[in-house]
Design an enzyme around this catalytic site. Structure first.
Site, PDB file in Angstrom:
ATOM      1  N   ASP A   1      10.968   5.262 -23.030  1.00 61.51           N
ATOM      2  CA  ASP A   1       9.941   6.082 -22.396  1.00 61.51           C
ATOM      3  C   ASP A   1       9.942   5.971 -20.882  1.00 61.51           C
ATOM      4  O   ASP A   1      10.169   4.912 -20.316  1.00 61.51           O
ATOM      5  CB  ASP A   1       8.556   5.686 -22.927  1.00 61.51           C
ATOM      6  CG  ASP A   1       8.333   6.227 -24.330  1.00 61.51           C
ATOM      7  OD1 ASP A   1       8.418   7.462 -24.485  1.00 61.51           O
ATOM      8  OD2 ASP A   1       8.109   5.435 -25.258  1.00 61.51           O
TER       9      ASP A   1
ATOM     10  N   GLU B   1       2.762  14.474 -33.326  1.00 59.59           N
ATOM     11  CA  GLU B   1       3.385  13.169 -33.218  1.00 59.59           C
ATOM     12  C   GLU B   1       2.380  12.206 -32.602  1.00 59.59           C
ATOM     13  O   GLU B   1       1.898  12.436 -31.489  1.00 59.59           O
ATOM     14  CB  GLU B   1       4.594  13.318 -32.286  1.00 59.59           C
ATOM     15  CG  GLU B   1       5.801  12.532 -32.701  1.00 59.59           C
ATOM     16  CD  GLU B   1       6.892  12.600 -31.635  1.00 59.59           C
ATOM     17  OE1 GLU B   1       7.137  11.573 -31.002  1.00 59.59           O
ATOM     18  OE2 GLU B   1       7.481  13.677 -31.432  1.00 59.59           O
TER      19      GLU B   1
END
Lengths: 401, 269
Positions: B57, B46
């Protein structure tokens, strides 16, 4: 025959191509639950009875619609009325939304409230309502804003809220929203996110608009009582856009009433140090909605600047983007210096110290009023009072307090 | 079968999927670490396109994104890096990006560029299936898998929706919260995986649809956690811990040995 505007947004939260729900999966069920709870409250007369009663006895509504006689003379005669949101409890229109959502949170059984704040006005309003309703309150605020608005930080603490500084990114409102979203993602089961403007994923832009529409509904009744007709122009400052939508929306089908939204041109549109999303931005996705956004060529969100912390935001509510797209409202920008001049002008002609945010709207009004016929009527939403900004203005003038 | 789906075709094999932010701490480091990870037994990689406002995040990837942006990384540069990596490694490459940089690039133009750079899939944490209709069609045209996410808060209806729309695999978010290494995974995680598994199995049986691989990410940071979770999912995604190790040791030998440990742990599970 009068053609009614379509009921917007649609069931997915879209105002034509603007709005929607670009949010992490964790929040989608919470947004569905919020939407269902709000729909339930919206059709429950007892919810509005409580909202109206507290708006009256607690927030001090209706706020007056005031004919600014000396400002009118100064500008050459076009009649200027000020909708006095500065006189609402906590000193700005923000209390309307905080009260509505606070009641909704209570109805949903959520006891932990989080909020973001830029200028601190929404943080203060949220802390106030939480104190009144007995709810826990955590306010995220950018470090830059904390240093610009120490008075509001202290007020929030006095009201029993916890103020959490945000040190990421530009350390202003957008970063405070990011951090509030991260908190909500983590604590979604017991937490209510009390978002302060007409931004964010559906249903926030609609729900906040509905709570703020009390401004426009009162204005309509008051101007009819005073002048026997609707105004020619309604002018309001636009950061996220909640005070502007609040006063515009009840007039949206009154096509002869022209809307002007005034954004922050900061140090000038060409310097890129501004916050004029509608005037100088492009369509993008920020904080859960598709709308005009200030972004660079690569789609990164730009850092913004305005002397008015409440306007210092790179996005704007999707309904404003829609009004711009269909031509229902005109959006312009006023820079820091012009806003400061208007701040002084209103203080000295009317004895009203405005917040720096609506000083932008006053500035544009003064400029426009001199070229309009005397019989025309302008209503300006004076969205907040300027006590919180006295420090910033002193610094801008080089005065030591 | 897409290249991503093929990565799950081997029976009794749990995929190891590392995440790195492109351009953190430098583009050169990205170009070095991906072949190392591929050698160390990962099955998919990824690649994170940095974004100014990464709401899903935690602090580790926030900082990595911020640094990468300071290094001047743009989606265009990420596409160039992917193209170069695609010539060096055989494992499928997936972009993880927030929606605005892709929207700004132009959905068609971006997917076209992805296909030319050898990108096999897209993960977009702020694009739920309700908003993904256009991109689903465009990614399909370009042979790219659009991977959707499920979380412990997802309802039965949403599990069905994602199972029908997600291609390549379904990304299971293990925690309520943002990305970031965690000492403990939440209790009830196995129940969440079982719930999704039973829904997808019913769906496959009813519609004759192919098997839906389930990959678990967010919070996984040790070989022990990987071994434990590897028993019940088809792949494990590890990001923040890898970013931390890249920070701690610029020679990348810590990352490499960590990747090998994860591979071994998953092989034992």
């Amino acid at each position: 025959m009068r053609i009614e505007a379509k009921q917007l947004p649609d069931s997915s939260g879209y105002f034509e191509q603007f709005g929607g729900r670009f949010a992490p999966e964790t929040l989608i069920p919470a947004l569905d639950a919020l939407n269902a709870a709000y729909e339930g409250a919206k059709h429950d007369p007892s919810f509005w009875a409580e909202f109206d009663s507290l708006s009256r006895d607690y927030s001090g509504r209706p706020t007056p619609l005031y004919f600014a006689e000396r400002l009118t003379k100064h500008c050459g005669g076009t009649q200027i009325f000020l909708k006095r949101e500065d006189l609402a409890h906590t000193g700005a229109h923000k209390i309307n939304n905080a009260l509505g959502q606070g009641l909704l949170a209570k109805r949903m059984g959520k006891r932990r409230i989080i909020a973001e704040t830029g200028a601190g006005q929404h943080g203060v309003a949220a802390a106030t309502v939480c104190a009144k309703l007995g709810l826990d309150c955590i306010v995220y605020m950018g470090e830059e804003d904390i240093s610009r608005q120490p008075l509001n930080v202290f007020r929030m603490k006095l009201l029993g809220a916890e103020v959490r500084p945000v040190s990421s990114g530009s350390k202003t409102l957008k970063d405070a929203i990011n951090e509030a979203i991260r908190d909500w993602v983590t604590n979604v089961r017991d937490t209510y996110y009390l978002l302060g403007s007409v931004v964010g994923p559906h249903p926030y832009p609609t729900m906040v608009r509905d709570f703020q529409s009390i401004i426009g509904k009162e204005t309509k009744q008051q101007i009819l009582e005073k002048c026997g007709r609707l105004p020619d122009y309604i002018i309001a400052c636009v950061g996220g856009g909640s005070n502007a939508i609040g006063i515009f929306h009840p007039f949206v089908n009154d096509r002869d009433v022209k809307f002007i939204g005034v954004e922050a041109a900061g140090k000038g549109i060409k310097t890129l140090q501004h916050a004029a999303s509608l005037v100088a931005g492009r369509v993008g996705v920020l904080h859960g909605a598709k709308s005009y956004v200030l972004q660079d060529d690569a789609g990164q969100i730009r850092e913004t600047h305005s002397i008015a912390p409440g306007l210092d935001y790179p996005g704007v509510g999707p309904e404003h983007s829609y009004y711009k797209a269909v031509g229902r409202a005109t959006y312009v920008a006023v820079d820091d210096n012009a806003a400061l001049e208007a701040f002084h002008l209103l203080s000295q002609t009317e004895g009203i110290i405005p917040a720096l945010e609506p000083a932008h709207a006053i500035s544009y009004t003064v400029k426009m009023a001199s070229s309009l016929p005397k019989k025309q009527i302008i209503v300006v939403n004076l969205s907040g009072r300027g006590d919180k900004d006295v420090d910033i203005v002193a610094r801008a003038l080089g005065v030591k307090l | 079968m897409s290249r991503i789906a093929s990565a799950f075709a081997q029976p009794n094999h749990t995929a190891f999927i590392p995440y790195i932010t492109v351009g953190y701490p430098s583009i050169e480091a990205t170009l070095r670490v991906v072949p190392l990870l591929a050698e160390s037994g990962c099955d998919l990689i990824e690649l994170g396109i940095p974004f100014s406002d990464p709401i899903a995040d935690g602090i580790t990837i926030q900082k990595a994104s911020f640094r990468a942006l300071q290094n001047g990384v743009t989606p265009k540069i990420c596409l160039e890096v992917a193209k170069e990596l695609n010539q060096q490694v055989k494992v499928p490459l997936i972009f993880m990006s927030y929606f605005n940089p892709i929207f700004n690039y132009g959905l068609d133009e971006f997917c076209d560029a992805c296909a030319r750079s050898g990108i096999d899939g897209l993960i977009i944490p702020d694009l739920p299936p309700e908003e993904g209709y256009d991109l689903e069609l465009i990614t399909q045209d370009h042979g790219i898998d659009l991977i959707y996410l499920l979380t412990p808060t997802s309802t039965e209806e949403r599990i069905q929706l994602v199972a029908q729309k997600s291609r390549g695999f379904i990304y299971l978010v293990s925690v309520m919260g943002v990305t970031g290494a965690r000492e403990k995974l939440p209790p009830g995680l196995a129940a969440f995986v079982t719930k999704v598994r039973s829904t997808t199995a019913t769906l496959s049986a009813a519609k004759g649809k192919q098997f839906h691989p389930l990959c678990l990410g967010f919070g996984i940071s040790t070989p022990q956690q990987a071994r434990q979770m590897g028993k019940i999912v088809n792949g494990v995604i590890v990001g923040s811990r890898i970013i931390q190790l890249m920070e701690e040791d610029k020679s990348l030998s810590l990352v490499q040995s960590f990747a090998r440990q994860l591979r071994e742990a998953l092989d034992e599970s």
